[in-house]
Design a protein around this motif. Structure first.
Motif, short mmCIF file in Angstrom:
data_model
loop_
_atom_site.label_atom_id
_atom_site.label_comp_id
_atom_site.label_asym_id
_atom_site.label_seq_id
_atom_site.Cartn_x
_atom_site.Cartn_y
_atom_site.Cartn_z
N ASP A 49 0.80 -1.23 0.00
CA ASP A 49 0.00 0.00 0.00
C ASP A 49 0.83 1.28 0.00
N ARG A 184 1.42 -9.94 3.46
CA ARG A 184 1.04 -8.82 4.33
C ARG A 184 -0.24 -9.14 5.08
N TYR A 186 -3.13 -6.87 7.84
CA TYR A 186 -3.51 -5.59 8.43
C TYR A 186 -3.67 -5.74 9.95
N ASN A 222 -0.29 -1.61 7.76
CA ASN A 222 0.01 -2.69 6.83
C ASN A 222 1.36 -3.27 7.26
#
Length: 401
Positions: A49, A184, A186, A222
């Protein structure tokens, strides 16, 4: 391409940053553009991101200059930790497109980009999965799941990695040592020590992998990790296990204290730009990840995807004007991306060796903490803007000065 009725039909496969960028610039030129997307917006895309200063510059060019502040977390610095615990903090200098970056969730970024393409005149078709590309009397025909087919004057393959269009055009797969895997997840309810900084972490126990923590709006982050594909295979480790070890490492655990994971980790494949060669074909181009336009050192690909869209639009306009849609007629595309990308890709591919050696990376960071010129060159490397390293930088690191 000023008259749409007589303009060639450009079909773009994949409506991520590369596809939407190309669609926007082409539609602005008056081209007839059909943008095919296998998913439905808004849709997630596994990514860090991170939007570099050059990415924000490209968003400005696309008419989305406010996106970085309205839908992302503005960042203006880098917070990096070496394997030996050397902490290096640096502001992104104003000379790099104003010194501003942003962390924008891809679910938001991609939707805004595709809406911009539609706003400028492109036709978006969602839920269309392209499964093949053939030629009918020399004209490209795209085959879609369910039996539908579409004719195109020019096809732009923007369908990521692995790419159906890349394979159909006969381009070779990327070798394992020229690509990586990243994962990844969150987190929510985090209080980062550097809420306006991109966090990079090299842990000696995890090398040659490196990890990141990027701040997102609403107290989220992230958190991810990347490693070269051949090195991952040799380690016999699994990406989720490496991510868990990264998140449990002392410095990262301190950053994430009190936070909670949201959903399951997601992984993705990243082909390195240092292996980008096959991008231009008769009546077809490859863009973004499908072409291999990814920074080998950091895994950044958004800025290269957006720029490749602009380059493709310019090359198609030239080819149409010349009445030559062959690979030769579209050759301006390769000339543009090679001029802009190739030197940086090759430098960063070589730098991977240094960033995988703990003592050397410690020395680089210590030197950057003391020496302003070294710091400036290192921030250029991390930001993806470096094309060479000065002898002064190399000498300073070698001598530890």
């Amino acid at each position: 391409m000023s008259r749409r009725a007589s303009a060639p039909h450009i079909v773009i496969v994949g409506a991520g940053p590369a596809g939407s960028s190309a669609a926007t610039f082409l539609a602005q030129q008056g081209a007839r553009v059909t943008l095919l997307e296998r998913g439905h917006f808004p849709r997630d895309k596994t990514c860090g991101d991170g939007c570099t200063p050059r990415t924000l510059w490209m968003l400005e060019r696309l008419g989305l200059g406010t996106l970085a502040s309205t839908d992302g977390t503005p960042v203006d610095s880098v917070h990096a930790v070496s394997p030996g615990g050397v902490v290096w903090d640096a502001a992104i200098p104003a000379r790099l497109f104003g010194g501003k970056a942003s962390i924008i969730p891809r679910e938001v970024l991609d939707e805004r980009l595709v809406h911009r393409a539609v706003q400028t005149g492109a036709t978006l078709r969602e839920g269309v999965r392209v499964v093949g590309l053939e030629r009918e009397g020399g004209v490209p025909r795209l085959r879609c799941l369910g039996g539908e087919s579409l004719l195109a004057d020019v096809v732009l393959g923007c369908d990521g990695s692995p790419s159906v269009i890349r394979g159909a055009l006969g381009a070779p797969d990327f070798p394992a040592h020229e690509c990586a895997f990243a994962i990844r997840v969150y987190y929510e309810n985090v209080r980062l020590s550097h809420p306006r900084g991109m966090g990079f972490f090299w842990d000696e126990a995890l090398l040659p992998a490196y990890g990141w923590i990027f701040p997102l709006p609403g107290g989220r982050a992230n958190v991810g990790l990347g490693i070269r594909a051949d090195q991952l295979a040799a380690s016999s480790a699994r990406l989720p296990e490496l991510l868990d070890r990264f998140c449990a490492s002392p410095r990262v655990a301190a950053e994430l204290a009190g936070g909670r994971r949201l959903g399951r980790p997601k992984g993705h494949h990243l082909p390195f730009g240092s292996s980008a060669r096959h991008t231009t074909f008769d009546q077809a181009l490859l863009l973004g990840d499908a072409a291999g336009f990814v920074n080998p050192l950091t895994g950044e690909g958004i800025e290269f995807a957006l720029e490749s869209g602009a380059f493709a639009a310019e090359a198609v306009a030239e080819a149409v004007s010349a009445g030559d849609l062959s690979a030769r007629g579209l050759g301006g595309y390769a000339r543009r991306w090679r001029t802009r990308f190739r030197t940086a890709f090759r430098l960063n591919r070589r730098l991977m060796w240094a960033f995988e050696r703990p003592r050397l990376l410690d020395r680089v960071f210590r030197t950057a903490c003391r020496d302003e010129r070294t710091r400036d060159e290192l921030i250029d490397v991390i930001s993806g803007e470096a094309t060479r390293l000065s002898w002064r930088f190399l000498a300073s690191v070698a001598l530890g000065r």
